[in-house]
Design a protein around this motif. Structure first.
Motif, PDB file in Angstrom:
ATOM      1  N   LYS A   1       1.053  -7.193  -2.532  1.00 27.23           N
ATOM      2  CA  LYS A   1       2.253  -7.721  -3.191  1.00 27.23           C
ATOM      3  C   LYS A   1       2.877  -8.798  -2.321  1.00 27.23           C
ATOM      4  CE  LYS A   1       6.417  -6.290  -5.655  1.00 27.23           C
ATOM      5  NZ  LYS A   1       7.323  -5.193  -6.008  1.00 27.23           N
ATOM      6  N   GLU A   2       3.643  -9.669  -2.945  1.00 29.13           N
ATOM      7  CA  GLU A   2       4.294 -10.749  -2.215  1.00 29.13           C
ATOM      8  C   GLU A   2       5.234 -10.212  -1.150  1.00 29.13           C
ATOM      9  OE1 GLU A   2       5.255 -14.698  -4.284  1.00 29.13           O
ATOM     10  OE2 GLU A   2       5.503 -13.204  -5.866  1.00 29.13           O
ATOM     11  N   VAL A   3       5.211 -10.823   0.026  1.00 31.54           N
ATOM     12  CA  VAL A   3       6.070 -10.419   1.128  1.00 31.54           C
ATOM     13  C   VAL A   3       7.537 -10.596   0.778  1.00 31.54           C
ATOM     14  CG1 VAL A   3       6.730 -10.945   3.506  1.00 31.54           C
ATOM     15  CG2 VAL A   3       4.320 -10.904   2.869  1.00 31.54           C
ATOM     16  N   LYS A   4       7.854 -11.633   0.015  1.00 29.95           N
ATOM     17  CA  LYS A   4       9.249 -11.924  -0.313  1.00 29.95           C
ATOM     18  C   LYS A   4       9.868 -10.884  -1.235  1.00 29.95           C
ATOM     19  CE  LYS A   4       8.369 -14.926  -4.331  1.00 29.95           C
ATOM     20  NZ  LYS A   4       8.517 -16.291  -4.869  1.00 29.95           N
TER      21      LYS A   4
ATOM     22  N   ASN B   1       1.967 -14.995   2.589  1.00 27.82           N
ATOM     23  CA  ASN B   1       2.797 -14.697   1.429  1.00 27.82           C
ATOM     24  C   ASN B   1       2.648 -13.262   0.910  1.00 27.82           C
ATOM     25  OD1 ASN B   1       3.735 -17.418   1.258  1.00 27.82           O
ATOM     26  ND2 ASN B   1       1.785 -17.978   0.324  1.00 27.82           N
ATOM     27  N   TYR B   2       1.581 -12.589   1.316  1.00 29.06           N
ATOM     28  CA  TYR B   2       1.291 -11.272   0.742  1.00 29.06           C
ATOM     29  C   TYR B   2       1.086 -10.210   1.811  1.00 29.06           C
ATOM     30  CZ  TYR B   2       0.896 -12.824  -4.069  1.00 29.06           C
ATOM     31  OH  TYR B   2       1.183 -13.306  -5.316  1.00 29.06           O
TER      32      TYR B   2
ATOM     33  N   HIS C   1       4.797  -5.430 -10.432  1.00 27.88           N
ATOM     34  CA  HIS C   1       4.401  -6.665  -9.737  1.00 27.88           C
ATOM     35  C   HIS C   1       3.536  -6.420  -8.500  1.00 27.88           C
ATOM     36  CE1 HIS C   1       7.141  -8.590 -12.489  1.00 27.88           C
ATOM     37  NE2 HIS C   1       8.109  -7.811 -12.075  1.00 27.88           N
ATOM     38  N   TYR C   2       2.791  -5.330  -8.509  1.00 28.26           N
ATOM     39  CA  TYR C   2       1.770  -5.099  -7.494  1.00 28.26           C
ATOM     40  C   TYR C   2       0.405  -5.443  -8.083  1.00 28.26           C
ATOM     41  CZ  TYR C   2       4.953  -2.384  -4.514  1.00 28.26           C
ATOM     42  OH  TYR C   2       5.991  -1.984  -3.698  1.00 28.26           O
ATOM     43  N   SER C   3      -0.522  -5.830  -7.219  1.00 31.53           N
ATOM     44  CA  SER C   3      -1.911  -6.039  -7.604  1.00 31.53           C
ATOM     45  C   SER C   3      -2.769  -4.969  -6.943  1.00 31.53           C
ATOM     46  CB  SER C   3      -2.392  -7.435  -7.186  1.00 31.53           C
ATOM     47  OG  SER C   3      -1.577  -8.438  -7.765  1.00 31.53           O
TER      48      SER C   3
END
Length: 218
Positions: free
Chosen positions: A156-159, A72-73, A195-197
């Motif tokens: 970050k999420e792949v989507k 997912n990431y 929305h990045y970590s």
């Protein structure tokens, strides 16, 4: 050696080096940020340090697999290289980020090796982004521990439809100030807003910590 986990719903209260060094434009509009940390205390010997490093690798992998699995990431290593060793301009422009790092670490499993020139206080530097899978996490944490001011993990999420080019733009505008180091107090809320970590390594005298920051709605 002693270690413990620290999770908080308000990273600004837990990390004064973050809250005390926010840029003025964040004072009245900071995005809410949560954090996850692995803290090591009483790291007096090399054995203590190596044991804590191994604990960090195991616990961070568990954290990523539980909440931010590879399916997912996307995980990226961010690096900054300046010409501190005063190489010739030709040599510095050849080695840049990843060839320089390959002198010390095996980066054979790293992909998407981006390098972008950047002027910081009239000094030519290079910022680099490279994608890695979680099998390479021990190498990544070793890099972060050796260079805590100039390397970190961004994920970050792949989507997400956000492009790498947009991330580079965010980093160029918000990640660096007047010194050839990463401006974490400004970059952390900026990434959260997009929305990045981010995950980094911190030193506090004889204590060390791996800390991750992410938006509360992640």
């Amino acid at each position: 050696m002693r270690y413990y986990l620290e999770e908080t719903s308000d990273a600004y209260k837990s990390y004064t080096w973050l809250s005390d060094n926010l840029a003025p434009h964040w004072r009245n509009s900071i995005p809410p940020i949560e954090s996850f940390g692995i803290v090591g205390e009483r790291l007096f010997t090399l054995s203590d340090i190596n044991l804590f490093k191994k604990k960090c690798d195991d616990l961070l992998l568990r954290h990523f697999m539980k909440n931010h699995g590879e399916a997912n990431y996307k995980f990226l290593l961010l690096g900054l290289e300046s010409n501190e060793s005063k190489k010739s301009e030709k040599m510095f422009n050849y080695f840049k980020v990843w060839k320089e790092l390959e002198k010390e670490f095996d980066l054979s499993n790293f992909t998407l090796r981006i390098e972008v020139p950047l002027q910081i206080d009239d000094e030519l530097c290079y910022i680099g982004l490279s994608e890695f899978d979680l099998n390479s996490l021990p190498t990544v944490t070793e890099i972060m521990r050796k260079y805590p001011k100039t390397y970190c993990i961004i994920y970050k999420e792949v989507k997400s439809e956000d492009s790498t080019e947009n991330l580079i733009s965010i980093l160029m505008e918000n990640g660096f100030n007047k010194l050839p180091i990463i401006d974490f107090p400004n970059l952390i809320p900026t990434l959260a807003l997009n929305h990045y970590s981010i995950c980094l390594w911190k030193f506090y005298s004889i204590e060390e910590e791996v800390c991750c920051f992410y938006s509360k709605n992640e």
